[in-house]
Write an enzyme that holds these catalytic residues in place. Structure first.
Site, PDB file in Angstrom:
ATOM      1  N   HIS A   1       8.814 -26.673  -1.095  1.00  0.00           N
ATOM      2  CA  HIS A   1       8.259 -27.854  -1.764  1.00  0.00           C
ATOM      3  C   HIS A   1       7.044 -27.494  -2.615  1.00  0.00           C
ATOM      4  O   HIS A   1       6.334 -28.358  -3.096  1.00  0.00           O
ATOM      5  CB  HIS A   1       7.895 -28.914  -0.714  1.00  0.00           C
ATOM      6  CG  HIS A   1       9.101 -29.350   0.059  1.00  0.00           C
ATOM      7  ND1 HIS A   1       9.787 -30.509  -0.203  1.00  0.00           N
ATOM      8  CD2 HIS A   1       9.796 -28.739   1.062  1.00  0.00           C
ATOM      9  CE1 HIS A   1      10.833 -30.614   0.610  1.00  0.00           C
ATOM     10  NE2 HIS A   1      10.852 -29.538   1.383  1.00  0.00           N
TER      11      HIS A   1
ATOM     12  N   GLU B   1       0.829  -1.209   0.000  1.00  0.00           N
ATOM     13  CA  GLU B   1       0.000   0.000   0.000  1.00  0.00           C
ATOM     14  C   GLU B   1       0.866   1.263   0.000  1.00  0.00           C
ATOM     15  O   GLU B   1       0.437   2.304  -0.467  1.00  0.00           O
ATOM     16  CB  GLU B   1      -0.910   0.002   1.238  1.00  0.00           C
ATOM     17  CG  GLU B   1      -2.380  -0.015   0.873  1.00  0.00           C
ATOM     18  CD  GLU B   1      -3.299  -0.057   2.091  1.00  0.00           C
ATOM     19  OE1 GLU B   1      -4.354  -0.701   1.951  1.00  0.00           O
ATOM     20  OE2 GLU B   1      -3.005   0.524   3.134  1.00  0.00           O
TER      21      GLU B   1
ATOM     22  N   LYS C   1     -14.190   0.057  -3.973  1.00  0.00           N
ATOM     23  CA  LYS C   1     -15.262   0.443  -3.040  1.00  0.00           C
ATOM     24  C   LYS C   1     -16.351   1.213  -3.779  1.00  0.00           C
ATOM     25  O   LYS C   1     -17.538   0.999  -3.561  1.00  0.00           O
ATOM     26  CB  LYS C   1     -14.697   1.335  -1.933  1.00  0.00           C
ATOM     27  CG  LYS C   1     -13.824   0.633  -0.934  1.00  0.00           C
ATOM     28  CD  LYS C   1     -13.511   1.567   0.216  1.00  0.00           C
ATOM     29  CE  LYS C   1     -12.408   1.035   1.097  1.00  0.00           C
ATOM     30  NZ  LYS C   1     -11.874   2.017   2.022  1.00  0.00           N
TER      31      LYS C   1
HETATM   32  O1  PA5 Z   1      -4.040   1.052   5.863  1.00  0.00           O
HETATM   33  C1  PA5 Z   1      -5.166   1.441   5.681  1.00  0.00           C
HETATM   34  O2  PA5 Z   1      -5.458   2.643   5.734  1.00  0.00           O
HETATM   35  C2  PA5 Z   1      -6.289   0.470   5.391  1.00  0.00           C
HETATM   36  O3  PA5 Z   1      -5.857  -0.839   5.349  1.00  0.00           O
HETATM   37  C3  PA5 Z   1      -7.362   0.582   6.463  1.00  0.00           C
HETATM   38  O4  PA5 Z   1      -6.786   0.284   7.693  1.00  0.00           O
HETATM   39  C4  PA5 Z   1      -8.528  -0.362   6.172  1.00  0.00           C
HETATM   40  O5  PA5 Z   1      -9.088  -0.077   4.927  1.00  0.00           O
HETATM   41  C5  PA5 Z   1      -9.575  -0.235   7.246  1.00  0.00           C
HETATM   42  O6  PA5 Z   1     -10.007   1.084   7.344  1.00  0.00           O
HETATM   43  P1  PA5 Z   1     -10.812   1.549   8.609  1.00  0.00           P
HETATM   44  O7  PA5 Z   1      -9.950   1.431   9.778  1.00  0.00           O
HETATM   45  O8  PA5 Z   1     -11.176   2.972   8.305  1.00  0.00           O
HETATM   46  O9  PA5 Z   1     -12.040   0.662   8.705  1.00  0.00           O
END
Ligand code: PA5
Length: 425
Positions: A298, A277, A412
């Site tokens: 393996h 990310e 989303k």
């Molecule tokens: O790193 C991030 O920002 C994401 O992985 C969020 O943690 C994830 O989408 C969950 O978001 P939230 O905590 O708003 O539910």
């Protein structure tokens, strides 16, 4: 402190080798909060910033849950769950006596998984820790609704006493619900993104419930972040960040994170999110993947040894094993194994790791080793601080904003429109 060994990658470095000047610049950008995404760089201060009162509240909540429940349901996804799961599976792969079982839900939409958890939960007493910074993420919101309903069925008007929310200090649907219902609230700080939040209440409350000593984690993290402030090529975060950026530019576009401890599996998942990310944007980025050795030798071993030569490998190594086990001697030796009889399994594992490293380097896979001492609170904290710091430096070296994740919104948007969410386009 974490140690990094990049000698197994040296033969593959391009140009003049790892660019420590660029690492120094990236470090300075991070430290002075002058780069892209600077508003989300509070993670490096979390261990120092956390107040004694907050740690007390986390430990008190954990004790309450441990005292009355056999299970904790942690509702969260991505950065709101992977760190806690990584820590618990690494440090407490089997719950000790008196440790509640921690279930992770809200990290998908599978009814089969949900029902498996419900079946395992049975009629156990349980508490819920719902974790969502935004408070609007679909997957945890759906699971939370389901588990709230279960709490109400089980505990009636006492249901709200079994809910602990970890969310934004001021905003969002979850914060509003928590305020209305009086659920104890823990905070995801404004300047910390989900994937960097494990050393806040996001990770600490589930860890404390599982029986992990979170004060030890915080103390060790303070020491590790201090050590990682070193401005020289001796800094392991510079070494790792500069090596992987160099290898990427030399055509090694996929990084395999490997470990010989099966309990590391969810730490690898946490690492994948952290790096994927943070760096996978603007059409560039190392693709983070993970393997579990020796099991995957393996299954994936063939590809690693001889498939597309775009791989680099980073092996996380714990120098001390928790346990010892000697391989038995068998006078009949029908399996022909007496050549390893009476040797400690850890010793055999070390030899296997050396053999794998040499074979992979011969096969064209640069190898880096990230080493910590023990699979304990200190080892966990060191790895978290090291990988976070190196990730930020590596991201800045590549020119991206390591702290945003605009690409996550695309699915989303489609999903909300297709599900008919009011206002979704
Ligand atoms: O790193 C991030 O920002 C994401 O992985 C969020 O943690 C994830 O989408 C969950 O978001 P939230 O905590 O708003 O539910």
């Amino acid at each position: 402190m974490v140690k990094v060994d990049t000698t197994g990658a040296a033969a593959f470095f391009g140009g003049n080798g790892p660019d420590y000047e660029a690492a120094a610049k990236a470090h300075e950008t991070l430290a002075t909060k002058s780069g892209k995404g600077a508003d989300f760089t509070g993670w490096g201060e979390l261990p120092r910033r956390i107040k004694e009162t907050e740690l007390d509240a986390i430990c008190a909540a954990a004790e309450k849950i441990r005292g009355r429940s056999q299970a904790l349901i942690v509702v969260g996804i991505g950065g709101s769950y992977l760190g806690a799961r990584g820590a618990i599976e690494l440090l407490k792969p089997l719950p000790g006596e008196g440790d509640p079982k921690v279930f992770f839900v809200g990290n998908g939409l599978s009814p089969d998984y949900l029902c498996d958890v419900l079946r395992q939960l049975g009629d156990k007493d349980f508490d819920v820790n719902v974790i969502s910074k935004s408070g609007t993420t679909l997957e945890p919101a759906v699971s939370f609704r389901i588990f709230r309903e279960l709490l109400i069925k089980k505990y009636g008007d006492k249901a709200d006493e079994h809910i602990f929310a970890t969310t934004d200090a001021r905003r969002g649907a979850l914060k509003a619900q928590a305020d209305e219902k009086g659920w104890p609230c823990f905070v995801v700080p404004d300047d910390v993104g989900g994937r960097f939040s494990v050393l806040s209440a996001v990770g600490l409350l589930p860890m404390a419930v599982a029986g992990i000593d979170v004060r030890r984690v915080i103390d060790a993290a303070i020491r590790e972040f201090d050590a990682l402030d070193l401005r020289s090529s001796e800094n392991p975060a510079w070494q790792y960040a500069a090596a992987r950026q160099n290898l990427y530019n030399a055509g090694k576009t996929v990084e395999l994170l490997a470990c010989y401890e099966p309990s590391f599996r969810f730490m690898a998942e946490w690492w994948k999110q952290l790096y994927g990310e943070s760096e996978g944007k603007d059409g560039i980025g190392i693709f983070p993947a993970s393997v579990e050795f020796t099991a995957d030798l393996h299954s994936m071993g063939q590809y690693i040894q001889a498939g597309r030569r775009d791989l680099m490998e980073t092996v996380v190594r714990f120098t001390k094993c928790r346990d010892e086990y000697k391989i038995p001697f068998d006078a009949a030796d029908a399996d022909g194994l007496n050549y390893v009889a009476n040797r400690d399994l850890a010793d055999v594992c070390r030899v296997a790791a050396d053999a794998v490293k040499a074979a992979h380097i011969d096969g064209g896979v640069p190898n880096m080793v990230v080493e910590v001492e023990e699979r304990n609170e200190e080892g966990f904290a060191s790895l978290v601080c090291f990988f976070e710091m190196a990730c930020a430096i590596s991201g800045y070296m590549s020119g991206v904003n390591p702290f945003d994740q605009p690409g996550v919104e695309a699915y989303k948007k489609n999903m909300f429109r297709m599900l008919g969410k009011p206002g979704a386009k």
